[in-house]
Design a protein around this motif. Structure first.
Motif: not given
Length: 212
Positions: A118-125, A127-132, A153-158, A160-169
């Motif tokens: 709740h403190k970090i991961s959810t807010k990160f996701v 922000a990623v969605c809100k600002f596209d 930041m590196a772990k958060l993006f990893q 996100l990539k692991r659980h995201n519904k579309f591909p990115f590098e």
């Protein structure tokens, strides 16, 4: 092995008598490759104030050589078990360390999904969605300084990539401005522990601004 590990490095001379090909494939750190026949004939000037540790593959041939060197006046012994046993112990240690690191990584990644969700991961996701910030097919560079913020930041993006519904590098870049060897090694080891594959590029910034 235990006796050798307990001795100060500056009091020991490691002599590997295996053939050159075997030596090039691997040996004990600091060992020198010397010809056993020339050693028996006194063809080398070995340090008289150090313990000469003779190393062969299995610790058998080196027994006779150590005895020969003692007859020449050196303090010499054979490494029991030879290089084969040393390599086996090394692999066992590395396996144990890898298992310990893997357990640490699981705890770290698990904390982002649970303890800090709740403190970090959810807010990160959010922000990623809100600002596209991430779109399908993006290639995102995470700049790693070696500190807590960029590693997080590196772990958060990893995640996100692991659980995201579309591909990115993802690529993880670290600029070396002229770190000393120890500082760079700390960054490399932390990244290795966290499974963050770093790409380094080196510069001479520290040297360039030294007199500024």
């Amino acid at each position: 092995m235990e006796e050798l590990a307990a001795l100060p490095e500056n009091e020991v001379e490691l002599v590997d008598i295996r053939d050159e090909v075997a030596f090039e494939r691997g040996s004990l750190p600091g060992a020198q490759n010397l010809n056993p026949l020339e050693l028996q004939q006194g063809g080398y000037d070995l340090p008289e104030d150090k313990l000469i540790v003779c190393i062969c593959m299995w610790g058998k041939i080196s027994l006779g050589l150590a005895q020969n060197l003692r007859q020449q006046g050196y303090t010499a012994v054979s490494l029991q078990g030879g290089y084969a046993l040393w390599l086996q112990r090394k692999l066992e240690r590395e396996t144990a360390e890898a298992a310990e690191d893997e357990e640490r990584l699981k705890r770290i990644e698990g904390s982002l999904r649970k303890k800090f969700k709740h403190k970090i991961s959810t807010k990160f996701v959010e922000a990623v969605c809100k600002f596209d910030l991430v779109r399908p097919g993006d290639k995102i560079a995470i700049c790693i300084s070696g500190g807590k913020d960029s590693m997080l930041m590196a772990k958060l993006f990893q995640e996100l990539k692991r659980h995201n519904k579309f591909p990115f590098e993802l690529v993880f870049l670290c600029m070396d401005p002229g770190y000393n060897e120890m500082n760079r090694r700390i960054i490399e080891e932390n990244a290795k522990l966290l499974h963050v594959p770093l790409t380094f590029f080196s510069t001479d910034i520290f040297e360039s601004v030294f007199h500024v």
